[in-house]
Design a protein around this motif. Structure first.
Motif, PDB file in Angstrom:
ATOM      1  N   GLU A  20     -35.317  -0.510  42.199  1.00  0.00           N
ATOM      2  CA  GLU A  20     -34.133  -0.171  41.413  1.00  0.00           C
ATOM      3  C   GLU A  20     -32.962  -0.982  41.930  1.00  0.00           C
ATOM      4  OE1 GLU A  20     -32.643   1.094  44.063  1.00  0.00           O
ATOM      5  OE2 GLU A  20     -32.826   3.283  44.027  1.00  0.00           O
TER       6      GLU A  20
ATOM      7  N   GLN B 235     -32.206  -1.457  45.712  1.00  0.00           N
ATOM      8  CA  GLN B 235     -33.270  -2.201  46.394  1.00  0.00           C
ATOM      9  C   GLN B 235     -33.288  -3.665  45.947  1.00  0.00           C
ATOM     10  OE1 GLN B 235     -36.325   0.359  45.082  1.00  0.00           O
ATOM     11  NE2 GLN B 235     -36.032   1.844  46.718  1.00  0.00           N
TER      12      GLN B 235
ATOM     13  N   PRO C   3     -21.835  11.461  42.269  1.00  0.00           N
ATOM     14  CA  PRO C   3     -23.122  10.795  42.525  1.00  0.00           C
ATOM     15  C   PRO C   3     -23.055   9.291  42.244  1.00  0.00           C
ATOM     16  CG  PRO C   3     -23.448  12.801  41.247  1.00  0.00           C
ATOM     17  CD  PRO C   3     -21.976  12.567  41.291  1.00  0.00           C
TER      18      PRO C   3
ATOM     19  N   ILE D  81     -21.379   7.584  45.183  1.00  0.00           N
ATOM     20  CA  ILE D  81     -22.310   7.453  46.314  1.00  0.00           C
ATOM     21  C   ILE D  81     -23.192   6.222  46.097  1.00  0.00           C
ATOM     22  CG2 ILE D  81     -24.328   8.499  47.441  1.00  0.00           C
ATOM     23  CD1 ILE D  81     -23.011  11.244  46.979  1.00  0.00           C
ATOM     24  N   LYS D  82     -23.654   6.054  44.862  1.00  0.00           N
ATOM     25  CA  LYS D  82     -24.519   4.906  44.571  1.00  0.00           C
ATOM     26  C   LYS D  82     -23.734   3.596  44.678  1.00  0.00           C
ATOM     27  CE  LYS D  82     -28.389   3.517  41.782  1.00  0.00           C
ATOM     28  NZ  LYS D  82     -29.305   3.874  40.710  1.00  0.00           N
TER      29      LYS D  82
ATOM     30  N   LYS E 118     -23.665   2.668  48.182  1.00  0.00           N
ATOM     31  CA  LYS E 118     -24.968   2.141  48.608  1.00  0.00           C
ATOM     32  C   LYS E 118     -25.136   0.695  48.149  1.00  0.00           C
ATOM     33  CE  LYS E 118     -27.835   6.326  48.735  1.00  0.00           C
ATOM     34  NZ  LYS E 118     -29.183   6.819  48.440  1.00  0.00           N
TER      35      LYS E 118
ATOM     36  N   LYS F 101     -23.219  -1.540  50.421  1.00  0.00           N
ATOM     37  CA  LYS F 101     -23.959  -1.714  51.688  1.00  0.00           C
ATOM     38  C   LYS F 101     -25.177  -2.603  51.511  1.00  0.00           C
ATOM     39  CE  LYS F 101     -22.770   2.669  53.807  1.00  0.00           C
ATOM     40  NZ  LYS F 101     -23.259   4.049  53.781  1.00  0.00           N
TER      41      LYS F 101
ATOM     42  N   LEU G 279     -34.673   5.938  43.273  1.00  0.00           N
ATOM     43  CA  LEU G 279     -34.725   6.497  44.627  1.00  0.00           C
ATOM     44  C   LEU G 279     -33.369   6.579  45.319  1.00  0.00           C
ATOM     45  CD1 LEU G 279     -37.967   4.711  45.894  1.00  0.00           C
ATOM     46  CD2 LEU G 279     -37.736   6.938  44.819  1.00  0.00           C
ATOM     47  N   ASN G 280     -32.321   6.006  44.713  1.00  0.00           N
ATOM     48  CA  ASN G 280     -31.049   5.947  45.442  1.00  0.00           C
ATOM     49  C   ASN G 280     -29.828   6.411  44.658  1.00  0.00           C
ATOM     50  OD1 ASN G 280     -31.459   4.896  48.228  1.00  0.00           O
ATOM     51  ND2 ASN G 280     -32.583   3.319  47.096  1.00  0.00           N
ATOM     52  N   GLY G 281     -30.030   7.166  43.610  1.00  0.00           N
ATOM     53  CA  GLY G 281     -28.872   7.665  42.882  1.00  0.00           C
ATOM     54  C   GLY G 281     -29.067   7.530  41.390  1.00  0.00           C
ATOM     55  N   PRO G 282     -28.132   8.110  40.619  1.00  0.00           N
ATOM     56  CA  PRO G 282     -28.280   8.119  39.159  1.00  0.00           C
ATOM     57  C   PRO G 282     -28.031   6.734  38.567  1.00  0.00           C
ATOM     58  CG  PRO G 282     -26.119   8.952  39.748  1.00  0.00           C
ATOM     59  CD  PRO G 282     -26.862   8.731  41.046  1.00  0.00           C
TER      60      PRO G 282
ATOM     61  N   VAL H  82     -28.235  14.139  39.741  1.00  0.00           N
ATOM     62  CA  VAL H  82     -27.125  15.104  39.759  1.00  0.00           C
ATOM     63  C   VAL H  82     -27.615  16.391  40.421  1.00  0.00           C
ATOM     64  CG1 VAL H  82     -25.612  16.519  38.301  1.00  0.00           C
ATOM     65  CG2 VAL H  82     -25.915  14.089  37.805  1.00  0.00           C
TER      66      VAL H  82
ATOM     67  N   TYR I 280     -27.731  15.724  44.087  1.00  0.00           N
ATOM     68  CA  TYR I 280     -26.352  15.717  44.609  1.00  0.00           C
ATOM     69  C   TYR I 280     -25.843  17.158  44.791  1.00  0.00           C
ATOM     70  CZ  TYR I 280     -21.291  15.593  44.483  1.00  0.00           C
ATOM     71  OH  TYR I 280     -19.966  15.830  44.754  1.00  0.00           O
TER      72      TYR I 280
ATOM     73  N   LEU J  22     -24.019  15.959  52.203  1.00  0.00           N
ATOM     74  CA  LEU J  22     -23.643  14.794  51.386  1.00  0.00           C
ATOM     75  C   LEU J  22     -23.561  13.520  52.219  1.00  0.00           C
ATOM     76  CD1 LEU J  22     -21.051  16.026  48.742  1.00  0.00           C
ATOM     77  CD2 LEU J  22     -23.442  15.375  48.435  1.00  0.00           C
TER      78      LEU J  22
ATOM     79  N   LEU K   1     -26.850  12.070  52.414  1.00  0.00           N
ATOM     80  CA  LEU K   1     -27.241  11.466  51.138  1.00  0.00           C
ATOM     81  C   LEU K   1     -26.615  10.083  50.986  1.00  0.00           C
ATOM     82  CD1 LEU K   1     -28.878  12.298  48.582  1.00  0.00           C
ATOM     83  CD2 LEU K   1     -26.712  12.885  47.524  1.00  0.00           C
ATOM     84  N   CYS K   2     -25.348   9.939  51.403  1.00  0.00           N
ATOM     85  CA  CYS K   2     -24.650   8.647  51.308  1.00  0.00           C
ATOM     86  C   CYS K   2     -25.284   7.620  52.217  1.00  0.00           C
ATOM     87  CB  CYS K   2     -23.192   8.787  51.733  1.00  0.00           C
ATOM     88  SG  CYS K   2     -22.218   9.769  50.626  1.00  0.00           S
ATOM     89  N   GLU K   3     -25.681   8.054  53.399  1.00  0.00           N
ATOM     90  CA  GLU K   3     -26.125   7.096  54.403  1.00  0.00           C
ATOM     91  C   GLU K   3     -27.587   6.672  54.264  1.00  0.00           C
ATOM     92  OE1 GLU K   3     -24.971   9.072  57.969  1.00  0.00           O
ATOM     93  OE2 GLU K   3     -22.864   8.560  57.671  1.00  0.00           O
ATOM     94  N   THR K   4     -28.367   7.471  53.521  1.00  0.00           N
ATOM     95  CA  THR K   4     -29.790   7.143  53.415  1.00  0.00           C
ATOM     96  C   THR K   4     -30.060   6.210  52.244  1.00  0.00           C
ATOM     97  OG1 THR K   4     -30.174   9.402  54.140  1.00  0.00           O
ATOM     98  CG2 THR K   4     -32.106   8.182  53.358  1.00  0.00           C
ATOM     99  N   VAL K   5     -30.476   4.990  52.542  1.00  0.00           N
ATOM    100  CA  VAL K   5     -30.971   4.125  51.476  1.00  0.00           C
ATOM    101  C   VAL K   5     -32.489   4.248  51.515  1.00  0.00           C
ATOM    102  CG1 VAL K   5     -31.268   1.750  50.674  1.00  0.00           C
ATOM    103  CG2 VAL K   5     -29.035   2.528  51.487  1.00  0.00           C
ATOM    104  N   VAL K   6     -33.048   4.796  50.446  1.00  0.00           N
ATOM    105  CA  VAL K   6     -34.502   4.975  50.418  1.00  0.00           C
ATOM    106  C   VAL K   6     -35.141   3.614  50.111  1.00  0.00           C
ATOM    107  CG1 VAL K   6     -36.429   6.194  49.341  1.00  0.00           C
ATOM    108  CG2 VAL K   6     -34.227   7.363  49.657  1.00  0.00           C
TER     109      VAL K   6
END
Lengths: 293, 224
Positions: free
Chosen positions: A123, A126, A166, A169-170, A173, A176, B156-159, B179, B182, B191, B194-199
């Motif tokens: 996605e 990634q 949400p 947050i993305k 990411k 980063k 895997l990393n957000g909407p 959502v 979240y 939270l 959730l912000c810090e984890t990149v799957v």
């Protein structure tokens, strides 16, 4: 000056969007490329937008390069797995494409091949990491590349998503993961966008505000009702209504130009991305009205 | 559980048109909860087949239709009935059907159901898909809600940008998995995590078909 240099030099940058044709007739696409030449800093080529099958983005990018226009390759994760994505990125770079916009991609259910199998092996977050790896001479599995890429990679964000958190947050990411610039989903409420920018300014990325020209009050209502993440304020709908049917498009062009002017003059963001959707030939006029030409 | 749905009866009759006598095998686990392989379903199928002029030699609901040896043992009591049968109709999932294929090498075995997904029964006769059996559970990173399964794109990393008012672009009937994740992480005060984890991208080789698992060797070693 390249798109990347323009953004890094703090110039107010303008990009536009061209959708490759459904078919092999590229005359109209070339016409749009020629129209935009010298007037915008780069042109995005969409990747089977709305999951409607068309000529690929890479061919559009190559044709743009041949006509002296800098392309931005839009790349979605819907139709290719990690092997296909990396392979196309290497090919794009070898053909002279320097900018890539990493996206997840609209679901196949929105398009004209509803029975297609969606891929989404990766996605957007990634994919940004993959571009970063290719830029550093490695593929996704850590193998060495014979010649690395030097892409300027970007991503998208929806400043008016509801709920917004949400999405933010993305966004973080994506920063980063290596996104250097963002082109946003269409925005119409400058004050709300200013709030988003107050947040986005905390990150070392360039932001181009997405703008879609309103053709009528009906279109504005359609966007509000059916397109996720787009909110056209009531006063703009009233403005289009008051203009009457004949002058609605002209008013839409004015609104777009007015927004560009305000975004630039007040230094709200780093540039704009105009998605003309079938009105590519009016983009120069919008830029003239905005005082950018 | 494995969610199953009865095949369209006309389609089923077309599939089994060349056979005359049938033995029906259900399952007391998932297919019973789905109403596709319990005693009542077997009774209904028996009547329907008889109405079509077919013979039904018998029927049985094994405890666990996908348990090969257990089912074999239970079916021993029906040796005569099975002997008079030219087609076995399995009223459970695809795994149950293949148990019968393994047990009756020289007999025709047909499925009466379509196997749909691994899901939860949310209310009576209502089922939601919750797990894709991907082989690499990430529920520890997503507040216990599976985006691989409940997001149509498996993000895997957000909407994605298609989320609208908490719903999915694919259908307003689907709540946006991200959502939901979240909201849950917010309630759990996680939270930041959730912000810090990149799957990372999934390793799909973990789900390479056909999968098999044996934990026997390990247990034997532990015993010795």
């Amino acid at each position: 000056m390249s798109f990347r240099e323009a953004l890094e030099s703090e110039k107010f940058v303008v990009t536009a969007e061209v959708g490759p044709p459904k078919g092999t007739d590229i005359d109209e696409m070339i016409h749009h490329i020629e129209l935009l030449k010298g007037k915008v800093d780069a042109v995005n080529f969409t990747d089977n937008q709305s999951a409607v099958m068309r000529m690929n983005s890479l061919a559009g990018c190559k044709i743009a390069l041949e006509h002296g226009v800098e392309p931005i390759l839009q790349m979605t994760c819907r139709d290719r797995n990690r092997i296909g994505l990396q392979s196309d990125l290497l090919g794009a770079y070898a053909l002279g494409v320097k900018n890539v916009l990493c996206m997840t991609g609209d679901h196949v259910s929105a398009g004209d091949h509803k029975g297609a199998k969606s891929v989404y092996d990766l996605e957007s977050v990634q994919l940004l990491r993959v571009v970063d790896a290719l830029n550093n001479g490695k593929d996704m599995s850590g193998n060495d590349l014979k010649g690395s890429t030097d892409f300027f990679q970007g991503a998208v964000v929806t400043p008016e998503a509801n709920p917004l958190e949400p999405q933010l947050i993305k966004f973080e990411k994506k920063v980063k993961a290596g996104a250097r610039f963002f082109q946003t989903q269409a925005i119409y409420d400058i004050e709300k966008f200013r709030e988003f920018m107050n947040h986005a300014r905390k990150f070392p990325v360039k932001i181009l505000a997405g703008l879609v020209v309103l053709k009528s009050a009906g279109m504005a209502k359609f966007l509000n009702n059916f397109v996720p993440g787009i909110v056209v304020p009531e006063e703009l709908i009233e403005e289009l209504k008051a203009a009457g049917k004949e002058k609605a498009l002209d008013t839409g062009l004015d609104i777009c130009a007015r927004h560009i002017k305000q975004l630039k003059e007040e230094g709200i963001c780093d540039g704009v991305h105009i998605m003309a959707i079938g009105m590519e030939d009016r983009v120069p006029e919008i830029l003239e009205r905005a005082g950018l030409l | 559980m494995i969610i199953t749905k009865k095949k369209d009866f006309k389609e089923l009759m077309g599939n089994i048109r060349n056979y005359r006598s049938f033995f029906l095998i259900g399952c007391s686990e998932c297919a019973s909860l789905c109403g596709t392989g319990n005693e009542e379903a077997i009774r209904d199928m028996t009547e329907a087949l008889k109405a079509e002029g077919k013979e039904v030699t018998g029927g049985f609901v094994p405890k666990t239709g996908c348990q090969v040896l257990g089912t074999k043992k239970e079916l021993k009591a029906f040796k005569d009935e099975l002997g008079r049968t030219d087609c076995i109709l399995v009223m459970s999932c695809g795994a149950g059907t293949q148990t019968a294929v393994e047990l009756f090498e020289d007999k025709a075995v047909y499925p009466a159901n379509d196997s749909l997904f691994l899901g939860n029964m949310t209310r009576f006769q209502m089922f939601d898909e919750r797990c894709s059996l991907c082989g690499q559970c990430i529920l520890d990173k997503t507040g216990g809600i599976c985006p691989v399964t409940t997001c149509p794109k498996g993000l895997l990393n957000g909407p994605c940008g298609g989320m609208q008012d908490g719903h999915c672009e694919v259908s307003p009937d689907i709540p946006c998995a991200w959502v939901r994740i979240y909201e849950r992480m917010k309630k759990l005060d996680k939270l930041q995590e959730l912000c810090e984890t990149v799957v990372e991208a999934k390793d799909w080789s973990q789900g390479q078909k056909p999968r098999a698992l044996s934990t026997r060797e390990k247990k034997e070693k532990t015993r010795s």
